[in-house]
Scaffold this active site. Structure first.
Site, PDB file in Angstrom:
ATOM      1  CD  GLU A 323      -2.639  -1.294   2.571  1.00 35.61           C
ATOM      2  OE1 GLU A 323      -2.976  -0.227   3.124  1.00 35.61           O
ATOM      3  OE2 GLU A 323      -2.901  -2.412   3.030  1.00 35.61           O
ATOM      4  N   GLY A 324       2.088   1.202  -0.464  1.00 35.97           N
ATOM      5  CA  GLY A 324       2.956   2.363  -0.502  1.00 35.97           C
ATOM      6  C   GLY A 324       3.689   2.645   0.790  1.00 35.97           C
TER       7      GLY A 324
END
Length: 367
Positions: A323-324
């Site tokens: 998710e970054g």
């Protein structure tokens, strides 16, 4: 027949300014702090200076996290710890500030932008600005069918290109790129195995949520079957994304290529962004010079892809959530490297005039 040929990016993308990088290295040699004592921070500062085309490097002040979201039909095979079609829950958590990347983004003061490329949910569940450009609802089950039609793949790539242009036009000076997907690591492993010529067992990991042994075996089988469908179309990157990628992966590939065209540096997150980067490298060999590997996710496919692109992760903290998050953890180091390179004084007796590579003019001279 598609009108988009990703190979055309090879003529559009130039490397960061090597002359500016040499100037940055020369300035580093003249700093009061001894060369080598700042470790990799020197390299990060020089990379950023070359990307910006200026010495001394400018501070990173308008970074942004960009997350592409999508569901993958292959998740129906229980290859993920999350239920098929549940990526919208990841999106909702990020929007509500309840996910790791949202918490870190608040802490470091950067915005998070989420783009729905292929979520499998009712659009009414999420804000209009997130869902309005969705390419399709979910991607096909890549072990038995194409993820996308060729036309959908082109639409997704162009979506990513448009988002890159929007970020560049708005003044974003660095992007942290990640994904919000369920089943995305299976598609990513397939793309990387196909492009690196390896078998499914070599690239298949346990995903961000750490699947058990039975799920891992199902995932291996899915990658193996998807590889049989991916290998015949290796000669065309768009066909490869249609066969074995997905709407979010195709959009991320277009985003990475257009960021390189627009000279916007990008920090890559985990295996999904690495897979998209590898596809993009196949189209434009200079493009990886604009990217930085934020962290090592522990996924074997990511390690394979980064090795192929000669990208060395900045961090290795065992972060697997995706998710970054891992890439965002690297951002403060890049910002610190820029500050040190620009603000540390040079040694007495050395020239301190700096040349700006972006306009070719020497500071202190007038016409």
């Amino acid at each position: 027949m598609s009108a988009l040929n990703l190979d055309d990016f090879s003529d559009l993308i130039e490397r960061p300014d090597s002359g500016v990088r040499r100037d940055a290295e020369d300035r580093r040699e003249r700093l009061a702090v001894a060369p080598g004592t700042l470790g990799r921070l020197d390299e990060l500062g020089e990379w950023l200076a070359a990307a910006q085309g200026t010495v001394p490097v400018r501070p990173v002040e308008r970074a942004k996290v960009v997350l592409f979201a999508g569901d993958h039909g292959v998740a129906e095979l229980n290859v993920s710890a999350r239920p098929a079609g549940s990526a919208h829950l990841l999106v909702r958590a990020a929007l509500d500030g309840a996910s790791p990347v949202a918490v870190l983004a608040r802490r470091v003061g950067v915005q998070v932008r989420i783009v729905d490329a292929g979520l499998d949910c009712d659009p009414a569940l999420l804000p209009e600005e997130v869902v309005r450009r969705r390419v399709r609802r979910g991607s096909g089950r890549i072990d038995i069918e194409d993820a996308l039609t060729l036309e959908e793949a082109e639409t997704a790539v162009r979506l990513g290109m448009a988002v890159a242009d929007e970020e560049a036009d708005s003044g974003t000076d660095l992007v942290v790129l990640g994904d919000l997907s369920v089943g995305g690591t299976t598609a990513a492993a397939t793309l990387i195995a196909a492009l690196c010529g390896t078998d499914a067992s070599v690239v298949t990991g346990r995903g961000g949520a750490h699947i058990d042994d039975l799920a891992w075996m199902r995932k291996c089988a899915a990658v193996r079957d998807a590889l049989r469908r991916a290998r015949p179309v290796l000669g065309d990157q768009l066909e490869l994304l249609a066969a074995a990628g997905g709407a979010d992966l195709a959009a991320m590939t277009g985003f990475l290529l257009q960021c390189a065209v627009r000279r916007t540096p990008v920090i890559l997150d985990g295996v999904v962004s690495a897979a998209c980067a590898l596809v993009a490298q196949r189209a434009a060999f200079r493009a990886p010079d604009w990217w930085l590997a934020g962290h090592a996710s522990g996924e074997p496919a990511q390690a394979k892809a980064l090795d192929r692109m000669a990208l060395n992760p900045v961090l290795d903290q065992g972060v697997t959530v995706g998710e970054g998050t891992g890439a965002l953890l690297a951002l403060p180091l890049v910002q610190a490297a820029a500050a040190l390179a620009a603000e540390l004084p040079v040694r007495e007796g050395t020239a301190d005039a700096e040349r700006t590579g972006s306009d070719g003019a020497d500071e202190g001279l007038d016409g």
